[in-house]
Design a protein around this motif. Sequence first.
Motif, PDB file in Angstrom:
ATOM      1  N   ALA A 137      17.170  -4.289  17.825  1.00 17.94           N
ATOM      2  CA  ALA A 137      17.631  -4.133  16.438  1.00 17.94           C
ATOM      3  C   ALA A 137      17.916  -2.661  16.183  1.00 17.94           C
ATOM      4  N   ILE A 138      19.082  -2.385  15.586  1.00 15.00           N
ATOM      5  CA  ILE A 138      19.473  -1.007  15.276  1.00 15.00           C
ATOM      6  C   ILE A 138      19.530  -0.852  13.764  1.00 15.00           C
ATOM      7  N   ILE A 139      18.810   0.153  13.240  1.00 15.60           N
ATOM      8  CA  ILE A 139      18.697   0.351  11.797  1.00 15.60           C
ATOM      9  C   ILE A 139      19.254   1.717  11.432  1.00 15.60           C
ATOM     10  N   ASP A 140      20.215   1.718  10.532  1.00 15.91           N
ATOM     11  CA  ASP A 140      20.836   2.950  10.054  1.00 15.91           C
ATOM     12  C   ASP A 140      20.455   3.128   8.588  1.00 15.91           C
ATOM     13  N   GLY A 141      19.675   4.131   8.287  1.00 12.88           N
ATOM     14  CA  GLY A 141      19.151   4.312   6.938  1.00 12.88           C
ATOM     15  C   GLY A 141      20.177   4.683   5.896  1.00 12.88           C
ATOM     16  N   GLU A 142      21.404   4.985   6.314  1.00  9.91           N
ATOM     17  CA  GLU A 142      22.407   5.439   5.353  1.00  9.91           C
ATOM     18  C   GLU A 142      23.502   4.401   5.091  1.00  9.91           C
ATOM     19  N   VAL A 143      23.317   3.176   5.600  1.00  8.45           N
ATOM     20  CA  VAL A 143      24.348   2.156   5.420  1.00  8.45           C
ATOM     21  C   VAL A 143      24.385   1.628   3.993  1.00  8.45           C
ATOM     22  N   SER A 144      23.216   1.392   3.411  1.00 10.90           N
ATOM     23  CA  SER A 144      23.159   0.797   2.072  1.00 10.90           C
ATOM     24  C   SER A 144      23.636   1.788   1.003  1.00 10.90           C
ATOM     25  N   ASN A 145      24.255   1.275  -0.048  1.00 12.50           N
ATOM     26  CA  ASN A 145      24.750   2.118  -1.142  1.00 12.50           C
ATOM     27  C   ASN A 145      23.962   1.923  -2.427  1.00 12.50           C
ATOM     28  N   THR A 146      22.807   1.295  -2.336  1.00 14.98           N
ATOM     29  CA  THR A 146      22.013   1.026  -3.541  1.00 14.98           C
ATOM     30  C   THR A 146      20.722   1.836  -3.521  1.00 14.98           C
ATOM     31  N   ASN A 147      20.194   2.086  -4.721  1.00 17.01           N
ATOM     32  CA  ASN A 147      18.911   2.793  -4.884  1.00 17.01           C
ATOM     33  C   ASN A 147      18.878   4.097  -4.092  1.00 17.01           C
ATOM     34  N   LEU A 148      19.942   4.884  -4.212  1.00 18.19           N
ATOM     35  CA  LEU A 148      20.072   6.084  -3.393  1.00 18.19           C
ATOM     36  C   LEU A 148      19.210   7.233  -3.922  1.00 18.19           C
ATOM     37  N   LEU A 149      18.580   7.938  -2.981  1.00 20.33           N
ATOM     38  CA  LEU A 149      17.818   9.150  -3.278  1.00 20.33           C
ATOM     39  C   LEU A 149      18.452  10.312  -2.521  1.00 20.33           C
ATOM     40  N   PRO A 150      18.641  11.472  -3.162  1.00 16.55           N
ATOM     41  CA  PRO A 150      19.184  12.635  -2.436  1.00 16.55           C
ATOM     42  C   PRO A 150      18.245  13.041  -1.296  1.00 16.55           C
TER      43      PRO A 150
ATOM     44  N   PHE B 110       0.817  -1.214   0.000  1.00 15.24           N
ATOM     45  CA  PHE B 110       0.000   0.000   0.000  1.00 15.24           C
ATOM     46  C   PHE B 110       0.857   1.274   0.000  1.00 15.24           C
ATOM     47  N   MET B 111       2.112   1.167   0.418  1.00 16.35           N
ATOM     48  CA  MET B 111       2.979   2.347   0.493  1.00 16.35           C
ATOM     49  C   MET B 111       3.438   2.805  -0.885  1.00 16.35           C
ATOM     50  N   GLY B 112       3.382   1.941  -1.872  1.00 16.71           N
ATOM     51  CA  GLY B 112       3.809   2.312  -3.224  1.00 16.71           C
ATOM     52  C   GLY B 112       5.310   2.435  -3.310  1.00 16.71           C
ATOM     53  N   ASN B 113       5.845   3.501  -2.737  1.00 15.26           N
ATOM     54  CA  ASN B 113       7.293   3.687  -2.639  1.00 15.26           C
ATOM     55  C   ASN B 113       7.658   3.809  -1.171  1.00 15.26           C
ATOM     56  N   ALA B 114       8.756   3.185  -0.817  1.00 13.66           N
ATOM     57  CA  ALA B 114       9.199   3.258   0.573  1.00 13.66           C
ATOM     58  C   ALA B 114      10.714   3.350   0.600  1.00 13.66           C
ATOM     59  N   LEU B 115      11.219   3.890   1.695  1.00 20.07           N
ATOM     60  CA  LEU B 115      12.657   3.915   1.912  1.00 20.07           C
ATOM     61  C   LEU B 115      13.089   2.611   2.587  1.00 20.07           C
ATOM     62  N   GLN B 116      14.339   2.242   2.375  1.00 16.56           N
ATOM     63  CA  GLN B 116      14.795   0.951   2.882  1.00 16.56           C
ATOM     64  C   GLN B 116      14.719   0.893   4.406  1.00 16.56           C
ATOM     65  N   HIS B 117      15.026   2.000   5.081  1.00 11.99           N
ATOM     66  CA  HIS B 117      14.988   1.948   6.552  1.00 11.99           C
ATOM     67  C   HIS B 117      13.568   1.715   7.059  1.00 11.99           C
ATOM     68  N   GLN B 118      12.560   2.195   6.320  1.00 13.13           N
ATOM     69  CA  GLN B 118      11.176   1.957   6.721  1.00 13.13           C
ATOM     70  C   GLN B 118      10.831   0.475   6.626  1.00 13.13           C
TER      71      GLN B 118
ATOM     72  N   ILE C 155      12.874  -4.280  20.761  1.00 11.93           N
ATOM     73  CA  ILE C 155      13.065  -2.838  20.619  1.00 11.93           C
ATOM     74  C   ILE C 155      13.751  -2.591  19.287  1.00 11.93           C
ATOM     75  N   ILE C 156      13.202  -1.666  18.502  1.00  9.44           N
ATOM     76  CA  ILE C 156      13.772  -1.327  17.199  1.00  9.44           C
ATOM     77  C   ILE C 156      14.195   0.125  17.251  1.00  9.44           C
ATOM     78  N   LEU C 157      15.471   0.382  17.024  1.00  8.86           N
ATOM     79  CA  LEU C 157      16.025   1.732  17.077  1.00  8.86           C
ATOM     80  C   LEU C 157      16.308   2.199  15.655  1.00  8.86           C
ATOM     81  N   ASP C 158      15.551   3.193  15.176  1.00  6.94           N
ATOM     82  CA  ASP C 158      15.717   3.715  13.815  1.00  6.94           C
ATOM     83  C   ASP C 158      16.518   5.009  13.875  1.00  6.94           C
ATOM     84  N   LEU C 159      17.711   4.989  13.266  1.00  4.82           N
ATOM     85  CA  LEU C 159      18.633   6.123  13.329  1.00  4.82           C
ATOM     86  C   LEU C 159      18.659   6.937  12.044  1.00  4.82           C
ATOM     87  N   ALA C 160      17.652   6.790  11.189  1.00  2.00           N
ATOM     88  CA  ALA C 160      17.630   7.535   9.924  1.00  2.00           C
ATOM     89  C   ALA C 160      17.661   9.036  10.200  1.00  2.00           C
ATOM     90  N   PRO C 161      18.233   9.830   9.273  1.00  2.00           N
ATOM     91  CA  PRO C 161      18.348  11.276   9.487  1.00  2.00           C
ATOM     92  C   PRO C 161      16.981  11.947   9.608  1.00  2.00           C
TER      93      PRO C 161
END
Length: 760
Positions: free
Chosen positions: A245-258, A27-35, A47-53
């Motif tokens: 679980a600790i999630i860093d939204g900037e770790v991946s180098n693929t499908n990057l969006l500014p 249903f989200m259509g487009n989503a960011l990897q950290h989501q 406990i899920i810790l989301d550290l995305a900017p």
Amino acid sequence: MSNQRFVIRLEPRSISACASLPEKLFFMGNALQHQVDVFEQSEDADIILDLAPTGTGKTKAGLTVLKHQPNKSAVYIAPTNALIEQQAEAAKHFVHEANLPHIVKAASAKDIKSWSNDKVGNRSGEKLYNVLRNPATVFDDVGANTPILLVTNPDIFYYATFFAYNKLDKGNIATGFYTKFSTVIFDEFHLYDAKQLVGMLFYLAYSHVFRFFQNGRKVVLLTATPEPACELALENLKQAGVKIAIIDGEVSNTNLLPSQTAVNLELRPQPESKEEWLVELAAEVIHRFREKPNENGAVILDSLDNINRLSDLLQQQGLSNYIGRITGPAPKSDRQRAMQCSIILATSTVDVGFNFERNPEPTRQNLDWLIFSARDRAAFWQRIGRVGRVLGKIETNIDSEAIAYLPSDAWKEGLINLDTTGGRIALKEMLDKLPCLDKPFLTAYWRSEAFLEIARPLLELEEVLENLAGAELIAKLFETLKSILGGNRTWEDYRHRMKVLRGAETIAKESLEKLKKDWKYIKGGQAFVKTFIKTKFSEEWDDLQAGRTTLDAYEDLFKEDDEALAHFKEFAEVFSTSYAPLFTFRYSLFESLPIRDPHGFLLDESEETRVDPFHLLRYYEFAQNGNYIEVTSRATETYQLSFRLRYHDTWQEFISTQLNKLTAFKNSQIIRSAGGAIHPTPLIQALSKHLLPGVIICPRTNASVIFQLNRQGITSYPITIICNDAEKEYRFFAGLSGILTMAMKFKQLRLPDDEVFIAG
């Protein structure tokens, strides 16, 4: 000072888009990897810790967890009231798109009061409990047993889980908050103060010890900049067996969006002179506006007065139509206007969730430039993250500009050695090393007498579970919290102190007639009488300890001696008032005052708001106008505030009984002066308090402590003590500042019962 300024280019930031959505998130259509990572990791983690900017959709990431338990209730804790409304709307949109059955309700104190009284009583606590039990009992548009998504703030969450509502509702509400929610989301928790973090960590420890995690509860923590002290606390929870679980939204180098443009950042030491700094700030703003009038920018400062004085300077240069203020006192309509201005002047109000939305939406970043101050590294990263946001924008490669004013100590501590070619990584590594950017009172507060906060809900829970299965878990919960927060005292120590305090709180509120008959039957009443005897009558205490007398003797004494009973009640009032700031979120001693501002000293368009009385006293002239105080002019020079206290005994007696002690003082008044002369202050009824809690210390022997605390934002005031035989000046740390002062800088001070305060 110009030779201490230097520029560092922070490279553009990107964030990964998700290439393949799980079926439940189609249903989200487009989503960011950290989501998506938050959604997937939450299947197994507690406990899920989301550290995305900042500005990259952490709110939506947290809400994805609802899809795992679509028929169970949830709570979303937004850090401010302003954000409750915004996040409630975002949650409603998500729930609709996700086809979830939840009813979303905003629950600030104002919201709860506005809920209908038709089906339940008019007490806020009663309404909140019924909404937790079954929303249909309060809201007509809700079906029976519909799951609720409650959007509230840390204060209400704390009051609910720490049994701080009135005695009719506190047990029901606490039970609801502890048992009702399968998903719990704490948003922007890096901005929490020490008290709010105590509440959050208590809830996490409770969920672990009472096996709510094993039964499926999920807690999502959203932050771009976790505090080291909080990271350590979470690590201790992990060691206790909690799956994190600790999630860093900037770790991946693929499908990057500014997500953020490059930022050309200039670092400057904040000038000591306020007037020089304001002139410098005004010149910077005017220069940018005149050089590039089509660009949009903002100034974010910690001081409300600095923002208002900067507004004056810019208006004098003919920029009135181009500037708008977003501050605590500014009503919603003023804030909405300000967001459309080319130059936004803001306080820390915008640190949380403010997107500086513009209409029409620009194709590039909403803020091209930013000038800001930062007292600590969390504020620095939060504020630098506001400029140059381009996620979802068409134009993403236009550099942004920023100037950051940091404490001058940063240069002494090594900032001067920053590698200006190293970008964000080099800057982060350097800022992490600077002690002047720490929040030092977090750990100190936890490990001090403030740990007593935790004893209140523990004692309440222990009494609820008395003789029931699970009672043994209270001691385990205390030990878990002790491992998370530190501290050396035992549960027996804190249980006793809380019983004494609870007895004092109840006795302070009772009438003398009722106390004559019932003091023995008040919860904690007998424990408090023992404390009273021990503190005030050492010989009688020795007799009681030796068995030469019993508490029954005091039953007759209080019935026959009205003076002794009044003395007992007064001691209860002082004792409970001394500790009261520990259990409230109001850092100021006084409630905000309703004011009119017809001349625009604080507001751009509206005329009515509320302000902190100390701010009013320091910076403005005013007069009473009906139910409002009307601001008539800005003070020609900033008033110095001080206190005067009449102490009806000798100076030596004051030193031996009142100095270096957490207590509450009567017979005090606020004085304001300028140029060494006392100025008459219009009477403000709200500033008349029977007792003022805090700590009085000697300014001469503690000069360095006072200086350090002031630099860390903990204010003290001169206080003149007028004794029968002398008049002396000391320093007064009022309210919660008194407790923080003790926690941070003193190893041994006295408590209201003359016990030694021990930090740690």
